[in-house]
Motif scaffolding. Structure first.
Motif, PDB file in Angstrom:
ATOM      1  N   PHE A 131      -8.244   3.872  -0.110  1.00 24.28           N
ATOM      2  CA  PHE A 131      -8.550   3.864   1.314  1.00 24.28           C
ATOM      3  C   PHE A 131      -8.503   5.295   1.829  1.00 24.28           C
ATOM      4  O   PHE A 131      -7.444   5.930   1.805  1.00 24.28           O
ATOM      5  N   GLN A 134       0.844  -1.199   0.000  1.00 26.79           N
ATOM      6  CA  GLN A 134       0.000   0.000   0.000  1.00 26.79           C
ATOM      7  C   GLN A 134       0.877   1.246   0.000  1.00 26.79           C
ATOM      8  O   GLN A 134       1.864   1.329   0.726  1.00 26.79           O
ATOM      9  N   THR A 141     -15.319   4.529  -1.053  1.00 24.57           N
ATOM     10  CA  THR A 141     -13.978   3.949  -1.000  1.00 24.57           C
ATOM     11  C   THR A 141     -13.917   2.998   0.188  1.00 24.57           C
ATOM     12  O   THR A 141     -14.879   2.856   0.931  1.00 24.57           O
ATOM     13  N   SER A 142     -12.754   2.401   0.385  1.00 28.31           N
ATOM     14  CA  SER A 142     -12.513   1.692   1.634  1.00 28.31           C
ATOM     15  C   SER A 142     -11.951   2.675   2.656  1.00 28.31           C
ATOM     16  O   SER A 142     -11.841   3.871   2.388  1.00 28.31           O
ATOM     17  N   TRP A 143     -11.565   2.159   3.828  1.00 27.03           N
ATOM     18  CA  TRP A 143     -11.258   3.033   4.964  1.00 27.03           C
ATOM     19  C   TRP A 143      -9.934   2.593   5.582  1.00 27.03           C
ATOM     20  O   TRP A 143      -9.646   1.389   5.682  1.00 27.03           O
ATOM     21  N   ALA A 144      -9.121   3.560   5.996  1.00 20.61           N
ATOM     22  CA  ALA A 144      -7.862   3.292   6.692  1.00 20.61           C
ATOM     23  C   ALA A 144      -7.818   4.102   7.975  1.00 20.61           C
ATOM     24  O   ALA A 144      -8.133   5.297   7.974  1.00 20.61           O
ATOM     25  N   PHE A 160      -3.401   4.811   0.450  1.00 20.82           N
ATOM     26  CA  PHE A 160      -3.934   5.376   1.687  1.00 20.82           C
ATOM     27  C   PHE A 160      -4.017   6.884   1.462  1.00 20.82           C
ATOM     28  O   PHE A 160      -2.990   7.561   1.405  1.00 20.82           O
ATOM     29  N   SER A 168      -2.821  -0.657  -3.428  1.00 16.75           N
ATOM     30  CA  SER A 168      -3.812   0.326  -2.980  1.00 16.75           C
ATOM     31  C   SER A 168      -3.111   1.586  -2.510  1.00 16.75           C
ATOM     32  O   SER A 168      -1.883   1.622  -2.371  1.00 16.75           O
TER      33      SER A 168
END
Length: 727
Positions: free
Chosen positions: A311, A245, A339-342, A282, A280
């Motif tokens: 993310f 990432q 989106t996804s999450w971080a 961040f 991916s």
């Protein structure tokens, strides 16, 4: 500066005696006191890395394989409307033990350490730490490595829960030139990338988080392009499942310029001319709804899945429960997830709590904060959601936070037999075996954390509404195996049927499947008011209850319940139930173990082989002992280590509760004696360091035993070795 040469020299100095001629092999080397700390790696150390020249590398390996997660099943979710597709990453510190700005111990003999209890919402865990290079820990101005591996014990816990574990790359950790990191050979390969793969494979982790963030000294554009090429090479060359990432910081020009969205400037770090570079990104924290939507749309335009690729980052370490960027913008109501999450800094609950972390009471508030972080301000995943607006000056107020459970689906690896948990959280003030006290030494070791309840805590009445009369927690004073048990206490209303939903599962039932429960009420011949609940996939709105009945002991009680009559059905959730015909204001029960297993899996593992003392450090009446053996994966869940108490006549002893140890000394009447054993460690691996071992009386040598333990707790015959207190 500690480079490759210093690492190699250090290793030779530390392990020199171990390679002596055969007639001196019985003399073990003098090694440092205490459990060694992991260290960081600069470019020369990475390029020169081998397990043989990396000091203590054998003690820093994770050997737990990545578990497979079960299918998602919406009817048993705390929030059935949530989609399981968004990913969740945590970039965080590990134990938060004292002085961990420069140290990272895999385990130790202290209670003052944090152990994450909420793996079920994560897909990936990145160890954000930073470590000095070897030999630099005690330096006044330590030289830090660019790369640090993740803590191996956290990798163990992550893998047991189906979570990837990442090491971290952070520049500027190294004041040297950047060029050595991105050196390219004539054949197009990159020595640093090759070694990063080799290190991850040896140490047992799954990839890297890349943070290239020197804001004040830009990288040469040519070197930035070489880094991009190297990361693409890393991704293409690494084994299947390897994960990389990128952090939204540096551009291809070598300048740090946060984009706060996924766009044409940072996308070349993910895909370039059709070639995949990293898995991916961040995103830096200053995003908005519009930026997230643009990120979502742009990922799709590149043929990428935005939920796999992008993310959105949330800065928990600084902002804690009050966020200027509302996480609900990632998950807009009535619309597709963007989106996804971080999450950065999920360890903050431990530092936010102000009590003495050497005590249970001092840590109690930290784990309340942790439950509020993951399950919401009510500490109930089925009733997550903030109680106040998200942004305020009181960033330590959990009521401004939804809880991760509000937007993210809980996940599980409970999909095969045997499933066993003893509710061991990975830290303790004591250690118990088979319900008996085995050590009074405080400890931390998340590597031996059990699978913990999926929902913490989902307590409800028969109509599905929350029940607030019972409290659920982990108890450090009483355990069956490990350092903690599950304790349920409080008030039961008359005829109120209360359910504590514990584990998400996917367990197809066969004729020979049984459920085992170990519990204690503190009273013999007392009604337990306890039931076990099974939720089947073919009828997910109904709980099938099995009565536990009365206690037969003041201590631990064991119930075995055959599930053969449910053969052909699939258990989708496990619960405990509590019911009394009369009101109880002081109800309490400890749950020591819970398992679902087949009846034929009770074989003892083979006796361990090759137990060896690799080295010791003796300081007066205190010793550190370095041990190794041959790892077996055949029916072994973990290994337990014991020091055998010395008898008055100078002889050592045999096993504690359980099968007597082979070769135990005989009493005058011919019977084997059974003096006490003290538990000194547990690991699934082939090496362990025992710190702070106390000499007993005037003993000149100490016997150490190693026992292999099956998933169901069946122990092997013990292997033995000794070390001398005088050299």
């Amino acid at each position: 500066m500690a480079g490759a040469a210093s690492v190699a020299v250090g290793a030779a100095a530390v392990f020199g005696e171990a390679v002596a001629s055969a007639d001196t092999m019985s003399v073990v080397p003098e090694l440092p006191a205490g459990v060694p700390s992991l260290h960081g790696y600069d470019a020369p150390a990475i390029k020169a890395w081998t397990p043989e020249t990396d000091p203590f590398a054998k003690y820093f390996r994770s050997r737990v394989p990545l578990a497979k997660r079960i299918r998602t099943f919406a009817p048993t979710q705390a929030n059935p409307s949530l989609t399981p597709n968004p990913q969740l990453l945590s970039l965080s510190n590990d134990y938060v033990e004292p002085n961990n700005k420069v140290v990272m111990h895999p385990y130790g003999d202290s209670f003052n350490a944090y152990a994450l209890r909420f793996w079920q919402y994560l897909d990936t865990f990145g160890s954000w730490h930073g470590l000095p290079t070897f030999g630099q820990i005690d330096a006044p101005d330590p030289h830090f490595g660019v790369v640090n591996p993740p803590n191996p014990t956290w990798t163990d816990a992550a893998h047991r829960n189906g979570v990837l574990s990442l090491g971290a790359w952070f520049w500027p950790r190294d004041p040297d030139e950047f060029a050595p990191l991105v050196e390219r050979r004539p054949d197009g390969s990159f020595p640093v990338a090759d070694k990063l793969i080799e290190m991850a494979t040896y140490f047992g982790y799954d990839g890297y988080f890349i943070n290239q963030e020197n804001q004040f000294d830009p990288i040469d554009p040519a070197e930035a392009l070489l880094l991009q090429e190297m990361l693409g090479y890393l991704t293409r060359t690494a084994p299947k499942g390897f994960y990389v990432q990128w952090y939204d910081a540096m551009l291809l020009t070598g300048v740090v310029e946060y984009q706060n969205e996924f766009n044409t400037k940072n996308s070349p770090w993910i895909i370039s001319d059709g070639t995949r570079i990293c898995d991916s990104i961040f995103l830096n924290y200053d995003w908005s709804q519009e930026r997230l939507q643009r990120s979502h749309d742009y990922a799709i335009s590149l043929g990428l899945d935005p939920l796999q690729t992008v993310f959105a980052g949330t800065e928990l370490a600084m902002n804690m429960f009050s966020q200027p960027e509302d996480p609900r913008w990632i998950f807009p109501e009535g619309m597709p997830v963007r989106t996804s999450w971080a999450l950065f800094g999920t360890d903050f609950p431990f530092t936010l709590a102000t009590g003495d972390k050497n005590t249970v009471e001092g840590q109690r508030q930290a784990y309340v904060y942790e439950r509020q972080l993951w399950s919401g301000p009510r500490q109930d995943p089925a009733h997550a959601g903030r109680l106040l607006p998200p942004t305020g000056t009181d960033n330590a107020n959990p009521e401004r936070w939804d809880g991760v459970a509000y937007t993210n689906v809980e996940k599980s690896t409970v999909g095969c037999y045997p499933f066993v948990t003893r509710f061991n959280t990975g830290t303790g003030q004591k250690f118990f075996l088979r319900g008996r006290l085995a050590s009074e030494q405080p400890w931390f070791n998340i590597a031996i954390q059990d699978l913990l309840p999926t929902w913490q805590w989902w307590v409800r009445k028969a109509d599905g509404s929350a029940y607030e009369g019972l409290n659920v927690d982990y108890d450090y004073d009483l355990a069956y195996d490990g350092g903690t048990s599950l304790v349920v206490s409080g008030a039961l209303a008359a005829d109120a049927a209360v359910e504590l939903r514990l584990f998400k599962t996917w367990l197809p039932v066969r004729k020979d499947v049984e459920l085992n429960l170990t519990y204690a009420t503190g009273r013999a011949d007392a009604e337990s008011h306890l039931r076990v609940g099974l939720t089947f996939a073919d009828s997910p709105t109904k709980v099938t209850w099995l009565e536990v009945g009365k206690s037969n002991s003041r201590g631990w009680n064991h119930r075995c319940l055959s599930l053969g009559c449910y053969a052909g059905r699939t258990i989708a959730a496990l619960s405990l139930g509590f019911r009394s015909t009369t009101a109880l204001n002081d109800y309490g029960v400890h749950i020591g173990a819970l398992s679902v297993q087949t009846a034929d899996r009770r074989d003892a593992p083979r006796q361990p082989r090759g137990l060896t003392v690799d080295g010791t450090h003796v300081d007066g009446d205190t010793a550190t002992v370095y041990l190794s053996w041959v790892l077996s994966r055949n029916g072994v869940a973990h290994y337990d280590l014991f020091r055998v108490a010395t008898g008055a006549n100078g002889t050592d002893g045999a096993a504690a509760a359980g099968t007597p140890t082979a070769g135990a000394p005989a009493a005058p009447d011919g019977r084997q004696t059974r003096p006490k054993r003290e538990w000194i460690g547990r690991i699934f691996g082939d090496a362990f360091v025992v710190p702070d071992l106390k000499r007993q009386g005037t003993e000149t040598s100490t016997c150490i035993e190693l026992v292999a333990v099956s998933p169901l707790g069946v122990t092997s015959r013990a292997a033995r070795t000794t070390f001398n207190w005088t050299r």
